[in-house]
Design an enzyme around this catalytic site. Structure first.
Site, PDB file in Angstrom:
ATOM      1  N   ASN A   1       6.647 -49.856  17.744  1.00 27.14           N
ATOM      2  CA  ASN A   1       6.510 -48.408  17.530  1.00 27.14           C
ATOM      3  C   ASN A   1       5.758 -48.021  16.261  1.00 27.14           C
ATOM      4  O   ASN A   1       5.560 -46.849  15.987  1.00 27.14           O
ATOM      5  CB  ASN A   1       7.896 -47.760  17.501  1.00 27.14           C
ATOM      6  CG  ASN A   1       8.578 -47.843  18.851  1.00 27.14           C
ATOM      7  OD1 ASN A   1       7.909 -47.772  19.888  1.00 27.14           O
ATOM      8  ND2 ASN A   1       9.890 -48.028  18.858  1.00 27.14           N
TER       9      ASN A   1
ATOM     10  N   LYS B   1       2.575 -47.853  13.458  1.00 24.87           N
ATOM     11  CA  LYS B   1       1.139 -47.587  13.536  1.00 24.87           C
ATOM     12  C   LYS B   1       0.338 -48.836  13.214  1.00 24.87           C
ATOM     13  O   LYS B   1       0.648 -49.543  12.249  1.00 24.87           O
ATOM     14  CB  LYS B   1       0.761 -46.489  12.547  1.00 24.87           C
ATOM     15  CG  LYS B   1      -0.736 -46.295  12.415  1.00 24.87           C
ATOM     16  CD  LYS B   1      -1.092 -45.152  11.532  1.00 24.87           C
ATOM     17  CE  LYS B   1      -2.533 -45.223  11.075  1.00 24.87           C
ATOM     18  NZ  LYS B   1      -3.507 -45.273  12.175  1.00 24.87           N
TER      19      LYS B   1
ATOM     20  N   LYS C   1      -1.430 -50.802  16.034  1.00 23.89           N
ATOM     21  CA  LYS C   1      -1.649 -51.686  17.181  1.00 23.89           C
ATOM     22  C   LYS C   1      -3.108 -51.632  17.660  1.00 23.89           C
ATOM     23  O   LYS C   1      -3.776 -52.664  17.778  1.00 23.89           O
ATOM     24  CB  LYS C   1      -0.694 -51.313  18.322  1.00 23.89           C
ATOM     25  CG  LYS C   1       0.772 -51.422  17.921  1.00 23.89           C
ATOM     26  CD  LYS C   1       1.703 -50.946  18.998  1.00 23.89           C
ATOM     27  CE  LYS C   1       1.655 -49.462  19.253  1.00 23.89           C
ATOM     28  NZ  LYS C   1       2.151 -48.641  18.121  1.00 23.89           N
ATOM     29  N   THR C   2      -3.578 -50.432  17.932  1.00 21.49           N
ATOM     30  CA  THR C   2      -4.941 -50.299  18.457  1.00 21.49           C
ATOM     31  C   THR C   2      -5.962 -50.745  17.412  1.00 21.49           C
ATOM     32  O   THR C   2      -6.910 -51.472  17.733  1.00 21.49           O
ATOM     33  CB  THR C   2      -5.195 -48.838  18.888  1.00 21.49           C
ATOM     34  OG1 THR C   2      -4.346 -48.560  20.000  1.00 21.49           O
ATOM     35  CG2 THR C   2      -6.641 -48.624  19.303  1.00 21.49           C
ATOM     36  N   THR C   3      -5.731 -50.352  16.153  1.00 20.85           N
ATOM     37  CA  THR C   3      -6.684 -50.768  15.109  1.00 20.85           C
ATOM     38  C   THR C   3      -6.686 -52.291  14.961  1.00 20.85           C
ATOM     39  O   THR C   3      -7.744 -52.878  14.739  1.00 20.85           O
ATOM     40  CB  THR C   3      -6.368 -50.083  13.764  1.00 20.85           C
ATOM     41  OG1 THR C   3      -4.963 -50.069  13.573  1.00 20.85           O
ATOM     42  CG2 THR C   3      -6.891 -48.669  13.721  1.00 20.85           C
TER      43      THR C   3
ATOM     44  N   ARG D   1     -13.908 -59.061  14.846  1.00 15.65           N
ATOM     45  CA  ARG D   1     -13.928 -60.462  14.398  1.00 15.65           C
ATOM     46  C   ARG D   1     -14.733 -61.317  15.381  1.00 15.65           C
ATOM     47  O   ARG D   1     -15.582 -62.112  14.981  1.00 15.65           O
ATOM     48  CB  ARG D   1     -12.489 -60.972  14.302  1.00 15.65           C
ATOM     49  CG  ARG D   1     -12.372 -62.391  13.827  1.00 15.65           C
ATOM     50  CD  ARG D   1     -10.931 -62.778  13.603  1.00 15.65           C
ATOM     51  NE  ARG D   1     -10.459 -62.325  12.305  1.00 15.65           N
ATOM     52  CZ  ARG D   1      -9.227 -62.528  11.837  1.00 15.65           C
ATOM     53  NH1 ARG D   1      -8.344 -63.165  12.593  1.00 15.65           N
ATOM     54  NH2 ARG D   1      -8.866 -62.109  10.660  1.00 15.65           N
TER      55      ARG D   1
ATOM     56  N   PHE E   1      -6.853 -37.735  33.260  1.00 18.18           N
ATOM     57  CA  PHE E   1      -5.517 -38.181  32.890  1.00 18.18           C
ATOM     58  C   PHE E   1      -4.801 -37.168  32.010  1.00 18.18           C
ATOM     59  O   PHE E   1      -5.346 -36.621  31.079  1.00 18.18           O
ATOM     60  CB  PHE E   1      -5.613 -39.520  32.144  1.00 18.18           C
ATOM     61  CG  PHE E   1      -4.281 -40.152  31.896  1.00 18.18           C
ATOM     62  CD1 PHE E   1      -3.655 -40.871  32.890  1.00 18.18           C
ATOM     63  CD2 PHE E   1      -3.648 -39.990  30.680  1.00 18.18           C
ATOM     64  CE1 PHE E   1      -2.419 -41.456  32.668  1.00 18.18           C
ATOM     65  CE2 PHE E   1      -2.414 -40.555  30.446  1.00 18.18           C
ATOM     66  CZ  PHE E   1      -1.798 -41.291  31.442  1.00 18.18           C
TER      67      PHE E   1
ATOM     68  N   TRP F   1      -0.493 -36.036  30.600  1.00 19.20           N
ATOM     69  CA  TRP F   1       0.886 -36.493  30.529  1.00 19.20           C
ATOM     70  C   TRP F   1       1.786 -35.610  31.395  1.00 19.20           C
ATOM     71  O   TRP F   1       2.986 -35.740  31.384  1.00 19.20           O
ATOM     72  CB  TRP F   1       1.370 -36.519  29.079  1.00 19.20           C
ATOM     73  CG  TRP F   1       0.485 -37.345  28.215  1.00 19.20           C
ATOM     74  CD1 TRP F   1      -0.546 -36.890  27.456  1.00 19.20           C
ATOM     75  CD2 TRP F   1       0.494 -38.760  28.066  1.00 19.20           C
ATOM     76  NE1 TRP F   1      -1.168 -37.944  26.840  1.00 19.20           N
ATOM     77  CE2 TRP F   1      -0.550 -39.098  27.180  1.00 19.20           C
ATOM     78  CE3 TRP F   1       1.290 -39.792  28.591  1.00 19.20           C
ATOM     79  CZ2 TRP F   1      -0.829 -40.412  26.811  1.00 19.20           C
ATOM     80  CZ3 TRP F   1       1.007 -41.083  28.210  1.00 19.20           C
ATOM     81  CH2 TRP F   1      -0.034 -41.383  27.343  1.00 19.20           C
TER      82      TRP F   1
ATOM     83  N   GLU G   1      -3.609 -50.057  25.106  1.00 20.53           N
ATOM     84  CA  GLU G   1      -2.569 -49.205  25.707  1.00 20.53           C
ATOM     85  C   GLU G   1      -2.256 -49.561  27.157  1.00 20.53           C
ATOM     86  O   GLU G   1      -1.863 -48.706  27.943  1.00 20.53           O
ATOM     87  CB  GLU G   1      -2.927 -47.702  25.629  1.00 20.53           C
ATOM     88  CG  GLU G   1      -3.483 -47.213  24.313  1.00 20.53           C
ATOM     89  CD  GLU G   1      -2.503 -47.260  23.145  1.00 20.53           C
ATOM     90  OE1 GLU G   1      -1.300 -47.476  23.380  1.00 20.53           O
ATOM     91  OE2 GLU G   1      -2.969 -47.093  22.007  1.00 20.53           O
TER      92      GLU G   1
HETATM   93  P1  ATP Z   1      -3.531 -46.936  15.622  1.00 16.03           P
HETATM   94  O1  ATP Z   1      -4.428 -46.427  16.725  1.00 16.03           O
HETATM   95  O2  ATP Z   1      -3.648 -46.101  14.394  1.00 16.03           O
HETATM   96  O3  ATP Z   1      -3.703 -48.397  15.376  1.00 16.03           O
HETATM   97  P2  ATP Z   1      -1.232 -47.406  17.272  1.00 16.03           P
HETATM   98  O4  ATP Z   1      -2.171 -47.893  18.301  1.00 16.03           O
HETATM   99  O5  ATP Z   1      -0.279 -48.395  16.695  1.00 16.03           O
HETATM  100  O6  ATP Z   1      -2.037 -46.714  16.089  1.00 16.03           O
HETATM  101  P3  ATP Z   1      -0.137 -45.589  19.221  1.00 16.03           P
HETATM  102  O7  ATP Z   1       1.248 -45.875  19.637  1.00 16.03           O
HETATM  103  O8  ATP Z   1      -1.234 -45.969  20.139  1.00 16.03           O
HETATM  104  O9  ATP Z   1      -0.365 -46.202  17.770  1.00 16.03           O
HETATM  105  O10 ATP Z   1      -0.239 -44.067  18.859  1.00 16.03           O
HETATM  106  C1  ATP Z   1      -1.473 -43.474  18.576  1.00 16.03           C
HETATM  107  C2  ATP Z   1      -1.327 -42.358  17.556  1.00 16.03           C
HETATM  108  O11 ATP Z   1       0.005 -42.099  17.187  1.00 16.03           O
HETATM  109  C3  ATP Z   1      -2.069 -42.651  16.250  1.00 16.03           C
HETATM  110  O12 ATP Z   1      -2.711 -41.476  15.850  1.00 16.03           O
HETATM  111  C4  ATP Z   1      -0.995 -43.020  15.290  1.00 16.03           C
HETATM  112  O13 ATP Z   1      -1.263 -42.638  13.943  1.00 16.03           O
HETATM  113  C5  ATP Z   1       0.178 -42.261  15.801  1.00 16.03           C
HETATM  114  N1  ATP Z   1       1.409 -43.035  15.537  1.00 16.03           N
HETATM  115  C6  ATP Z   1       1.561 -44.363  15.608  1.00 16.03           C
HETATM  116  N2  ATP Z   1       2.802 -44.745  15.277  1.00 16.03           N
HETATM  117  C7  ATP Z   1       3.476 -43.605  14.981  1.00 16.03           C
HETATM  118  C8  ATP Z   1       4.820 -43.307  14.538  1.00 16.03           C
HETATM  119  N3  ATP Z   1       5.712 -44.280  14.335  1.00 16.03           N
HETATM  120  N4  ATP Z   1       5.140 -41.999  14.343  1.00 16.03           N
HETATM  121  C9  ATP Z   1       4.222 -41.031  14.543  1.00 16.03           C
HETATM  122  N5  ATP Z   1       2.969 -41.234  14.944  1.00 16.03           N
HETATM  123  C10 ATP Z   1       2.582 -42.504  15.160  1.00 16.03           C
HETATM  124 MG    MG Z   2      -2.650 -47.401  20.179  1.00 18.37          MG
END
Ligand code: ATP
Ligand code: MG
Length: 194
Positions: free
Chosen positions: A35, A37, A39-41, A49, A89, A91, A126
């Site tokens: 949960n 922040k 994952k995607t980055t 890389r 898409f 929600w 995702e």
């Molecule tokens: P990022 O894309 O920054 O690497 P992520 O892929 O880990 O984040 P997701 O679950 O895909 O996060 O959510 C995407 C968005 O939600 C991003 O804008 C991120 O900043 C935000 N986000 C991620 N984790 C949290 C959290 N724990 N609480 C609130 N917002 C979040």
């Molecule tokens: Mg993500």
């Protein structure tokens, strides 16, 4: 914690032993879930890389197809093949059939790339929710991963990765939230959040 040369030496030896034991060479499946922040980055970090080694990569984004994405702007302009889920898409549960169709279309493209022997790495950003919501069949995903070319690595990101998918993966990392700016009233930010 203070620096302990004895412990460091032991650690170094342990690492060397483990490196010696790692003999198998093949593409791998990496899941970045949880949960927090990042994952995607992190997923895109792996893509960058690989690109830095002149490897061939492709990206499928199983997310709402609207809005900008910095990584997409950059990588697409460098010729990286991208598929972002159709803009239809949403929600909104009333649109479930439409959502499933968009997910399926993205998955069809993913399957083509997951069979392409010229690709070194595929990012499925995702993907996890698509499985959770039964938009994409878990068994089909695992079968497709198993049948991929031997040298191909696959990076899967998203919250709540399915247990069976994690069992199949070679590496699973969980990003744990300790704090997040959003909960202090800070707005999502270009460059940092998308
Ligand atoms: P990022 O894309 O920054 O690497 P992520 O892929 O880990 O984040 P997701 O679950 O895909 O996060 O959510 C995407 C968005 O939600 C991003 O804008 C991120 O900043 C935000 N986000 C991620 N984790 C949290 C959290 N724990 N609480 C609130 N917002 C979040
Ligand atoms: Mg993500």
């Amino acid at each position: 914690m203070s620096y302990n040369p004895k412990k460091q030496k032991q650690h170094k030896e342990n690492v060397e032993k483990a490196v010696e034991n790692a003999q198998e060479e093949r593409g791998q499946v990496l899941i970045i879930t949880g949960n927090g922040k990042g994952k995607t980055t992190a997923g895109f970090g792996n893509i960058v890389r690989a690109l830095g080694h002149k490897q061939d990569v492709a990206v499928v984004q199983f997310v709402k197809g609207v809005g900008e994405c910095g990584e997409r702007n950059l990588l697409e302009s460098r010729g990286v093949p991208f598929h972002t889920m159709a803009t239809g898409f949403s929600w909104n549960s009333e649109d479930k059939a439409k959502d499933k169709l968009a997910a399926q279309q993205a998955w069809q493209q993913a399957k083509i790339w997951l069979q392409d022997p010229d690709l070194d790495m595929v990012l499925l950003d995702e993907l996890t929710y698509m499985i959770t919501w039964d938009f994409i069949d878990l068994d089909e995903v695992i079968t497709t991963l198993k049948q991929r070319p031997k040298e191909m690595s696959v990076v899967i990101t998203g919250r709540a990765a399915h247990r069976e998918l994690k069992e199949y993966a070679d590496t699973v990392s969980e990003v744990r939230p300790e704090k997040h700016a959003f909960h202090q009233g800070l707005k999502a930010r270009k460059g940092l959040d998308w």
